[in-house]
Design a protein around this motif. Structure first.
Motif, PDB file in Angstrom:
ATOM      1  N   UNK A  79       0.848  -1.198   0.000  1.00  0.00           N
ATOM      2  CA  UNK A  79       0.000   0.000   0.000  1.00  0.00           C
ATOM      3  C   UNK A  79       0.879   1.241   0.000  1.00  0.00           C
ATOM      4  N   UNK A  80       0.470   2.242  -0.765  1.00  0.00           N
ATOM      5  CA  UNK A  80       1.178   3.512  -0.725  1.00  0.00           C
ATOM      6  C   UNK A  80       0.562   4.371   0.380  1.00  0.00           C
ATOM      7  N   UNK A  81       1.389   4.726   1.370  1.00  0.00           N
ATOM      8  CA  UNK A  81       0.886   5.493   2.516  1.00  0.00           C
ATOM      9  C   UNK A  81       1.567   6.846   2.590  1.00  0.00           C
ATOM     10  N   UNK A  82       0.772   7.890   2.870  1.00  0.00           N
ATOM     11  CA  UNK A  82       1.348   9.208   3.147  1.00  0.00           C
ATOM     12  C   UNK A  82       1.938   9.138   4.555  1.00  0.00           C
ATOM     13  N   UNK A  83       3.156   9.633   4.707  1.00  0.00           N
ATOM     14  CA  UNK A  83       3.751   9.701   6.053  1.00  0.00           C
ATOM     15  C   UNK A  83       4.353  11.096   6.259  1.00  0.00           C
ATOM     16  N   UNK A 122      -3.725  -1.188  10.422  1.00  0.00           N
ATOM     17  CA  UNK A 122      -5.180  -1.223  10.223  1.00  0.00           C
ATOM     18  C   UNK A 122      -5.526  -1.266   8.731  1.00  0.00           C
ATOM     19  N   UNK A 123      -4.801  -0.505   7.929  1.00  0.00           N
ATOM     20  CA  UNK A 123      -5.133  -0.416   6.504  1.00  0.00           C
ATOM     21  C   UNK A 123      -4.729  -1.691   5.761  1.00  0.00           C
ATOM     22  N   UNK A 124      -3.592  -2.282   6.155  1.00  0.00           N
ATOM     23  CA  UNK A 124      -3.198  -3.555   5.526  1.00  0.00           C
ATOM     24  C   UNK A 124      -4.258  -4.620   5.827  1.00  0.00           C
ATOM     25  N   UNK A 125      -4.769  -4.629   7.066  1.00  0.00           N
ATOM     26  CA  UNK A 125      -5.788  -5.626   7.432  1.00  0.00           C
ATOM     27  C   UNK A 125      -7.116  -5.336   6.720  1.00  0.00           C
ATOM     28  N   UNK A 126      -7.415  -4.057   6.544  1.00  0.00           N
ATOM     29  CA  UNK A 126      -8.645  -3.683   5.826  1.00  0.00           C
ATOM     30  C   UNK A 126      -8.548  -4.076   4.353  1.00  0.00           C
ATOM     31  N   UNK A 127      -7.337  -3.982   3.813  1.00  0.00           N
ATOM     32  CA  UNK A 127      -7.110  -4.338   2.411  1.00  0.00           C
ATOM     33  C   UNK A 127      -7.314  -5.848   2.191  1.00  0.00           C
ATOM     34  N   UNK A 128      -6.930  -6.644   3.198  1.00  0.00           N
ATOM     35  CA  UNK A 128      -6.895  -8.095   3.028  1.00  0.00           C
ATOM     36  C   UNK A 128      -8.140  -8.822   3.512  1.00  0.00           C
ATOM     37  N   UNK A 129      -8.964  -8.169   4.337  1.00  0.00           N
ATOM     38  CA  UNK A 129     -10.077  -8.893   4.963  1.00  0.00           C
ATOM     39  C   UNK A 129     -11.364  -8.064   4.934  1.00  0.00           C
ATOM     40  N   UNK A 130     -12.448  -8.700   5.341  1.00  0.00           N
ATOM     41  CA  UNK A 130     -13.708  -7.963   5.494  1.00  0.00           C
ATOM     42  C   UNK A 130     -13.998  -7.663   6.959  1.00  0.00           C
ATOM     43  N   UNK A 131     -12.978  -7.830   7.806  1.00  0.00           N
ATOM     44  CA  UNK A 131     -13.186  -7.588   9.242  1.00  0.00           C
ATOM     45  C   UNK A 131     -13.557  -6.128   9.485  1.00  0.00           C
ATOM     46  N   UNK A 148      -6.850  10.166   6.386  1.00  0.00           N
ATOM     47  CA  UNK A 148      -6.477  10.571   5.024  1.00  0.00           C
ATOM     48  C   UNK A 148      -6.026   9.353   4.205  1.00  0.00           C
ATOM     49  N   UNK A 149      -5.172   8.517   4.809  1.00  0.00           N
ATOM     50  CA  UNK A 149      -4.696   7.331   4.096  1.00  0.00           C
ATOM     51  C   UNK A 149      -5.848   6.381   3.766  1.00  0.00           C
ATOM     52  N   UNK A 150      -6.759   6.203   4.717  1.00  0.00           N
ATOM     53  CA  UNK A 150      -7.909   5.319   4.479  1.00  0.00           C
ATOM     54  C   UNK A 150      -8.754   5.865   3.314  1.00  0.00           C
ATOM     55  N   UNK A 151      -8.993   7.169   3.315  1.00  0.00           N
ATOM     56  CA  UNK A 151      -9.811   7.778   2.252  1.00  0.00           C
ATOM     57  C   UNK A 151      -9.138   7.627   0.890  1.00  0.00           C
ATOM     58  N   UNK A 157     -11.958   1.970   7.613  1.00  0.00           N
ATOM     59  CA  UNK A 157     -11.430   1.816   8.969  1.00  0.00           C
ATOM     60  C   UNK A 157     -12.043   2.923   9.820  1.00  0.00           C
ATOM     61  N   UNK A 158     -12.524   2.551  11.003  1.00  0.00           N
ATOM     62  CA  UNK A 158     -13.061   3.562  11.923  1.00  0.00           C
ATOM     63  C   UNK A 158     -11.883   4.119  12.728  1.00  0.00           C
ATOM     64  N   UNK A 159     -11.663   5.419  12.676  1.00  0.00           N
ATOM     65  CA  UNK A 159     -10.482   5.993  13.332  1.00  0.00           C
ATOM     66  C   UNK A 159     -10.910   6.921  14.470  1.00  0.00           C
TER      67      UNK A 159
END
Ligand code: GLN
Length: 271
Positions: A79-83, A122-131, A148-151, A157-159
């Motif tokens: 995943x490309x993440x803004x940091x 959180x985002x890697x897990x959201x990418x891979x699962x429906x949890x 921002x990264x989730x959007x 992901x609930x933040x």
């Protein structure tokens, strides 16, 4: 009039000061090119703006600033993440925690990521699962960046803001965390670019276990029976973390090493 700098000039400058792979990636990124273009068109002039950016990036990299901050983004789990310097740069060893988590998640799981920072886990897990995934952090800047990264990635992901569990009122099937775990006096804190990263995400008291102790102790109250806790820890903390899990009543305690063979993740189940 002074001749414009070429791609070759920039690469030559960078290679005098940095190891070759670093020099290539920094030069290509600063000039907005693919790495292959560095060698395909070395004589091509670069604009003043590109030359300036290259010079600025090179001077920052030479003094050890992580490339992820200079560039403003990084890759984690594909995943490309803004940091930015308000968050820890996601590390390859944390992908071990993702692998462990994926083996424990099913489609109905509710997952909590404590101290999410950029949102990498959180985002890697959201990418891979429906949890259903909740990510929390004590710092408002991290909540904003994770959102921002989730959007940007279109991931759900609930933040929320929370100092570990202070703002958590429900229970989860899996709690994951990469908390700070470096001891206050560890010289590592001033090496390898760590001085550019937020101390709050790295340092955890005299023995480096302050945060892990809190998370392990408080997690059972927020886990369903049969739920799991997964924690990333330091290279020499396996035994201490394992005994913290045992003291808090966790069973099926397991240790997993990262890709370099270093003990890195401890997991346990709430009976
Ligand atoms: N693994 C990081 C390092 O040693 C530290 C990350 C952390 O404290 N959570 O550089």
């Amino acid at each position: 009039m002074r001749q414009a700098k070429t791609i070759y000039d920039c690469l030559f400058d960078a290679r005098r000061k940095l190891p070759s792979p670093d020099a290539e990636i920094l030069t290509a990124t600063a000039l907005g090119l693919e790495k292959s273009a560095l060698y395909a068109f070395p004589e091509k002039p670069v604009s003043n703006k590109e030359a300036e950016r290259h010079k600025d990036w090179l001077s920052r990299r030479i003094i050890g600033e992580p490339f992820a901050y200079i560039r403003g983004e990084t890759e984690f789990w594909g995943l490309n993440l803004i940091v930015n310097p308000g968050v820890l740069v996601p590390r390859p060893e944390t992908e071990t925690l993702i692998e462990c988590a994926l083996s424990l998640i099913d489609k109905d799981s509710e997952v909590l990521d404590l101290g999410t920072g950029s949102g990498a886990i959180a985002l890697a897990l959201a990418q891979e699962t429906n949890a259903r995934i909740t990510a929390v952090d004590i710092q408002p800047e991290c909540v904003d960046l994770c959102t921002l990264n989730a959007d940007r990635l279109g991931l759900n992901v609930k933040v929320n803001i929370s100092d570990w569990f202070t703002n958590i009122s429900s229970s989860f099937d899996l709690i994951v965390s990469n908390p700070p775990y470096i001891a206050t006096n560890d010289p590592h804190l001033t090496h390898d670019g760590l001085a550019f990263e937020p101390l709050i995400a790295l340092e955890a008291g005299v023995d480096g276990l302050e945060s892990i102790r809190t998370v392990v102790k408080e997690s059972p109250a927020y886990l369903r029976s049969g739920g799991h806790l997964l924690i990333e820890h330091g290279h020499d903390q396996r035994e201490q973390v394992t005994s913290l899990f045992a003291t808090s009543g966790f069973t099926k305690i397991e240790n997993t090493a990262d890709i370099s063979g270093t003990p890195r993740v401890c997991s346990g189940t709430k009976p």
